[in-house]
Design an enzyme around this catalytic site. Structure first.
Site, PDB file in Angstrom:
ATOM      1  N   SER A  72      35.384  40.401  40.887  1.00 43.28           N
ATOM      2  CA  SER A  72      36.507  39.064  40.606  1.00 43.28           C
ATOM      3  C   SER A  72      38.011  39.989  40.521  1.00 43.28           C
ATOM      4  CB  SER A  72      36.565  38.665  39.561  1.00 43.28           C
ATOM      5  OG  SER A  72      34.973  37.074  39.905  1.00 43.28           O
ATOM      6  N   HIS A  77      51.395  39.947  34.621  1.00 46.28           N
ATOM      7  CA  HIS A  77      52.851  39.676  35.536  1.00 46.28           C
ATOM      8  C   HIS A  77      53.550  40.281  34.021  1.00 46.28           C
ATOM      9  CE1 HIS A  77      50.656  37.296  38.515  1.00 46.28           C
ATOM     10  NE2 HIS A  77      50.111  36.697  37.369  1.00 46.28           N
ATOM     11  N   CYS A  92      33.375  38.989  36.885  1.00 43.74           N
ATOM     12  CA  CYS A  92      31.630  38.089  37.012  1.00 43.74           C
ATOM     13  C   CYS A  92      30.226  38.996  36.933  1.00 43.74           C
ATOM     14  CB  CYS A  92      31.012  37.227  38.380  1.00 43.74           C
ATOM     15  SG  CYS A  92      30.977  37.812  39.949  1.00 43.74           S
TER      16      CYS A  92
END
Lengths: 136, 136
Positions: A72, A77, A92
């Site tokens: 995934s 940030h 996942c």
């Protein structure tokens, strides 16, 4: 699509560590993230990191990036002017339970960023489609 | 870093729409996502999309990708064998309240994928750092 999504907001990240400029260097953050994914046993398919400029010539800008994983994604940030970062690790469990790999990746990144406070939530995503209600 | 993160798992995605192969085409999904971000007024800094192969020669594989935004990120993963997709839209409000842009982007992607059921959660991320407890 079932899997673990760790959503974390990191505060008071340490700037006096050896890698104290992780918040302001896209190159260092990219290297950290790619290495941490591989060390956790996850498969990197690609990534994109971006270096922001500072608000003025005296300030270093933040960085932002994502790593696309076979399992995934990772997204990060940074806000160096607030010593903060946000972190998303979603894996996942298509072929195996990757939860421990997600936790290992998360811990590596937290250790590197050295936050003094963390707001973290773990979401278990995905249901068996047969258990969902299909709208006509 | 304050902002809205929309986390959605989409089930029973429609395969009989004009873009019914969105779940199996990284190129089409990339084009949709980049266009939808720009149409919502968000700034695309870069992206990476990947095309999986099918489990066997008779099956088309899923796609996965992320878009790095000046406002944070979009991440999408598809599971065509289950007609499912996961979707993350996170926008921070560094210079403006981008919540409506996040909602517009989310709605565009949901409309394109045509899910019959959605499990969605909206998380408001980020606190004032002064409100967090700094561990010594």
């Amino acid at each position: 699509m079932k899997g673990l999504h760790i959503i974390a907001d990191l505060y008071h990240c340490s700037r006096d560590k050896a890698d104290g400029d992780l918040l302001t260097s896209a190159a260092k953050l990219r290297s950290l993230c790619a290495g941490a994914c591989e060390a956790a046993g996850l498969t990197v398919l690609g990534e994109h990191f971006y270096q922001f400029g500072g608000a003025d010539a005296t300030l270093k800008g933040g960085t932002t990036g994502t790593v696309v994983l076979a399992e995934s994604h990772l997204a990060i940030h940074t806000w160096p002017e607030r010593d903060c970062a946000t972190l998303d690790v979603y894996v996942c469990n298509y072929t195996a339970d990757n939860s421990q790999r997600a936790e290992a990746l998360y811990q590596t990144l937290v250790d590197a960023l050295g936050p003094g406070a963390i707001q973290v939530e773990r979401i278990w995503r995905g249901k068996d489609p047969a258990m969902t209600k299909k709208v006509a």
